[in-house]
Design a protein around this motif. Structure first.
Motif, mmCIF file in Angstrom:
data_model
loop_
_atom_site.group_PDB
_atom_site.id
_atom_site.type_symbol
_atom_site.label_atom_id
_atom_site.label_comp_id
_atom_site.label_asym_id
_atom_site.label_seq_id
_atom_site.Cartn_x
_atom_site.Cartn_y
_atom_site.Cartn_z
ATOM 1 N N SER A 1 0.832 -1.207 0.000
ATOM 2 C CA SER A 1 0.000 0.000 0.000
ATOM 3 C C SER A 1 0.865 1.254 0.000
ATOM 4 N N ARG B 1 2.444 1.682 -3.413
ATOM 5 C CA ARG B 1 1.462 2.227 -4.352
ATOM 6 C C ARG B 1 1.245 3.725 -4.112
ATOM 7 N N LYS C 1 4.056 5.733 -5.624
ATOM 8 C CA LYS C 1 3.885 5.803 -7.074
ATOM 9 C C LYS C 1 2.743 6.740 -7.446
ATOM 10 N N ARG C 2 1.656 6.664 -6.696
ATOM 11 C CA ARG C 2 0.487 7.506 -6.958
ATOM 12 C C ARG C 2 0.834 8.987 -6.878
ATOM 13 N N GLU D 1 2.677 -7.034 -7.734
ATOM 14 C CA GLU D 1 2.642 -5.567 -7.782
ATOM 15 C C GLU D 1 3.948 -4.981 -8.329
ATOM 16 N N ARG E 1 -5.764 0.666 -2.082
ATOM 17 C CA ARG E 1 -6.347 1.457 -3.176
ATOM 18 C C ARG E 1 -7.320 2.490 -2.616
ATOM 19 N N GLU F 1 -9.939 4.185 -7.227
ATOM 20 C CA GLU F 1 -9.085 3.204 -7.893
ATOM 21 C C GLU F 1 -9.699 1.801 -7.904
#
Length: 217
Positions: A21, A24, A27-28, A50, A159, A163
């Motif tokens: 998480s 992510r 990256k987000r 992932e 997410r 998303e």
């Protein structure tokens, strides 16, 4: 920036999912970083899915991680090799206790809801006691009352709402034509726990529920 997320937890997949998480989220938000998950509990296949770099370490005991031997441990060697700028520690303060002060990086302790007893580990040679001062930040990832002073953030999720699929689209992909009574059964505890718990709740099918089962085992 070199970021390492570490967890020695060996039950369930939630600990490695929290690391995923965070990866992510980086990256987000377009943050330029190298991210590695150090873990002991398996489920590395989730990180592979992932495309997140991970290293699985062997479980090590209090003798291997004590003040005398810790510098020869697999954990110490991995951190020396990775040389993180930021170290995120998921609950596992006791494995790092004797050498975390030697690490030249920002140290952040992440804590979900646990009892106060989780901050003292009784051992024959004397107890291990959590030292908040060893960390630059001590963060509660869900609301709870603790004897340890922590700053609180919103729960970490893999997410955001925008998303994931809308409800109708998700149901259609899971099982077209499902009835209105649906139960998601997701268990990733100890080996064998899934089968035992599933049997406990088998009565839901008799009550007309359509059961969707999933486990990372």
């Amino acid at each position: 920036m070199n970021i390492v997320y570490y967890s020695s937890m060996m039950t369930g997949s939630g600990h490695i999912v929290q690391g995923l998480s965070i990866a992510r989220a980086l990256k987000r938000n377009g943050l330029d970083s190298d991210f590695t998950i150090l873990h002991c509990g398996g489920f590395g296949k989730l990180a592979d899915r992932e495309n997140v770099h991970h290293i699985e370490l062997p479980p090590e005991n209090e003798k291997q991680l004590n003040a005398e031997n810790c510098k020869s441990s697999a954990l110490y060697s991995a951190l020396e090799r990775l040389k993180p700028d930021v170290l995120l520690v998921d609950l596992s303060w006791y494995t790092l206790l004797h050498f975390i002060d030697r690490l030249d990086c920002l140290k952040i302790f992440l804590c979900r809801q646990v009892s106060d007893g989780a901050f003292t580990i009784p051992l024959p040679g004397g107890p291990l006691v959590f030292e908040p001062k060893q960390y630059d930040r001590v963060i509660a990832t869900e609301p709870f009352i603790s004897k340890i002073t922590m700053e609180q953030i919103n729960p970490i999720v893999i997410r955001n709402r925008d998303e994931i699929l809308p409800r109708a689209a998700a149901l259609e992909k899971l099982s077209p034509g499902m009835n209105s009574k649906i139960c998601l059964f997701a268990v990733n505890g100890k080996p064998g726990e899934y089968e035992k718990t599933k049997k406990t709740y088998s009565y839901l099918e008799e009550e007309g529920y359509e059961i969707i089962c999933t486990t990372n085992f």
